[in-house]
Scaffold this active site. Sequence first.
Site, PDB file in Angstrom:
ATOM      1  N   GLY A  41       1.035  -1.488  -0.016  1.00  0.00           N
ATOM      2  CA  GLY A  41      -0.032  -0.004  -0.165  1.00  0.00           C
ATOM      3  C   GLY A  41       0.962   1.361   0.192  1.00  0.00           C
ATOM      4  O   GLY A  41       0.815   2.160   0.115  1.00  0.00           O
ATOM      5  N   ALA A 183       1.493  25.407   3.892  1.00  0.00           N
ATOM      6  CA  ALA A 183       0.200  25.832   4.308  1.00  0.00           C
ATOM      7  C   ALA A 183      -0.321  24.915   2.964  1.00  0.00           C
ATOM      8  O   ALA A 183      -1.312  26.061   1.875  1.00  0.00           O
ATOM      9  CB  ALA A 183       0.245  26.977   4.270  1.00  0.00           C
ATOM     10  N   ILE A 273       6.227  20.729   4.019  1.00  0.00           N
ATOM     11  CA  ILE A 273       7.092  21.853   2.573  1.00  0.00           C
ATOM     12  C   ILE A 273       6.831  20.989   1.910  1.00  0.00           C
ATOM     13  O   ILE A 273       7.210  21.288   0.238  1.00  0.00           O
ATOM     14  CB  ILE A 273       7.652  22.593   3.397  1.00  0.00           C
ATOM     15  CG1 ILE A 273       9.581  21.055   3.271  1.00  0.00           C
ATOM     16  CG2 ILE A 273       7.984  23.188   3.911  1.00  0.00           C
ATOM     17  CD1 ILE A 273      10.792  22.110   3.599  1.00  0.00           C
ATOM     18  N   ARG A 275       6.864  17.349  -0.473  1.00  0.00           N
ATOM     19  CA  ARG A 275       7.582  15.590  -0.968  1.00  0.00           C
ATOM     20  C   ARG A 275       8.759  15.783  -2.042  1.00  0.00           C
ATOM     21  O   ARG A 275       8.737  16.780  -2.728  1.00  0.00           O
ATOM     22  CB  ARG A 275       6.626  14.710  -0.973  1.00  0.00           C
ATOM     23  CG  ARG A 275       5.740  14.211   0.548  1.00  0.00           C
ATOM     24  CD  ARG A 275       4.828  13.379  -0.208  1.00  0.00           C
ATOM     25  NE  ARG A 275       4.978  12.108   0.268  1.00  0.00           N
ATOM     26  CZ  ARG A 275       5.060  11.482   1.168  1.00  0.00           C
ATOM     27  NH1 ARG A 275       5.356  12.412   2.150  1.00  0.00           N
ATOM     28  NH2 ARG A 275       6.097  10.323   0.860  1.00  0.00           N
ATOM     29  N   HIS A 445     -32.624  17.017  -6.899  1.00  0.00           N
ATOM     30  CA  HIS A 445     -32.581  17.755  -6.071  1.00  0.00           C
ATOM     31  C   HIS A 445     -33.594  16.842  -4.743  1.00  0.00           C
ATOM     32  O   HIS A 445     -33.880  15.715  -5.066  1.00  0.00           O
ATOM     33  CB  HIS A 445     -33.472  18.568  -6.616  1.00  0.00           C
ATOM     34  CG  HIS A 445     -34.169  20.057  -5.889  1.00  0.00           C
ATOM     35  ND1 HIS A 445     -33.432  20.558  -5.162  1.00  0.00           N
ATOM     36  CD2 HIS A 445     -35.549  19.912  -5.088  1.00  0.00           C
ATOM     37  CE1 HIS A 445     -33.695  21.872  -4.541  1.00  0.00           C
ATOM     38  NE2 HIS A 445     -35.061  20.654  -4.324  1.00  0.00           N
TER      39      HIS A 445
END
Length: 466
Positions: A41, A183, A273, A275, A445
């Site tokens: 994985g 961020a 920050i 990879r 809807h």
Amino acid sequence: MAEAAYDVVIIGAGPGGYNAAIRAGQLGLKAAIVEKGPTLGGTCLNVGCMPTKALLHSSELFEQANNEFAHIGIEVKPKLNLGQMHKSKDDSVEALTKGIEFLMKKNKVTVVTGYGKIAGTGKVEVEAADGTKTVLETKNIMIATGSEPTPLPGVAFEDGKIIDSSGALFLPKVPKHMVVIGAGVIGLELGSVWRRLGAEVTVVEYLDKVGAGMDAEVATAFQRGLTKQGLKFKMSTKVTGAKTSKDGVELTVEPAAGGAAETIKGDVVLVAIGRRPFTAGLGLETVGVTPDARGFIANDHFKVADGVWVIGDVTHGPMLAHKAEEDAVAAIELMVGKAGHVDYTLVPSVIYTSPEVAWVGKTEEALKAEGVNYKKGKFPFAANSRAKINHETEGFVKVLADAATDKVLGVHIFGPQAGELIGEACMTMAFGGASEDIARTCHPHPTRSEAVRQAAMGVEGWTMQA
């Protein structure tokens, strides 16, 4: 020469690697997959996308129980059991890894555990944990080794204090103050998890807006929303150093453009920050392959040398699990003479905060820079009936289309279930569709998907519900 034991040996069992193995098995290739970790994985499943989503889901429910339930008539007094939350996350991951093991057996893929590296054309050497080495003979080698967290100079990792994304998934207690450096997707997702669970969270970012690559209008609204949730931001700020003590970490920061330094204290610092490709020690030199200065391996239709292929984070394109999966299928199909192709302009991005952010295609800034004449439709979730009923009214959908042809050029969503809604935009753009195609297609809807339709209507100025 002896006949090769395998048609393809895949190094790395992340989303790229294991999907390549599945496709190889489906097409009748004899495949082996080599993984250095104890489970299949890769980063995504074990210490990345999946456990992060588990914590995001749990922390969102915890916050809803604290802040939303009473408003809708459900009175409870929730208590955080972080140990059980981690166990639930780990149980989910274990179930998923067993699922990958099943898929390898189903598709007759040989799983080899150990550190794999190329030992020359058609040879992969695997070193097991006990030091024993095995050489696999193969017609094709596929490099699917993924990426690792990028370290920050002057801010050395230290268990429990200065951590990467993996460390942030296993904190034994809620930090009083977590400082997140970066961020982007990882920093904002994990920062929002620990903020919801009770930590004070400060995000330090070198750039002037959050979500690198995000449309500027969306980024502004997104940061405003996260600020309302309690995250604090120090934008256009660079980190120049860190000192740890028994009480935590003291970061030295200063304005990115230069200026007076200051310090920020936290008990945990998350370095997020970005990879970088994992290419060290792979024996690439034995087949004449040299990564670039950043570690990426260039390719020509996923091929890098005779019988050597590369997919996923280790090569160019978006560093996303679903991009790696697309690479995997295309590369294996090319390997057997089929037509394989991936359009990286149609790879969607998602940030799984609450609300989510998702986008595909061009931003407004990119279209302006390219001199493209475009039209825009925008629709707020505050005017969407399902979002109103569910008290999920923050955000909007924005559709960008060519002014002359109406071809959809980009779709940007900030709001509930954005990651699910973006699929409609991906499909439309894959077929070269127009905003009118979305606008004139009946949507159920009441659903959040109607916001996408209304935004598409807005491209031609006939939005009906706002």
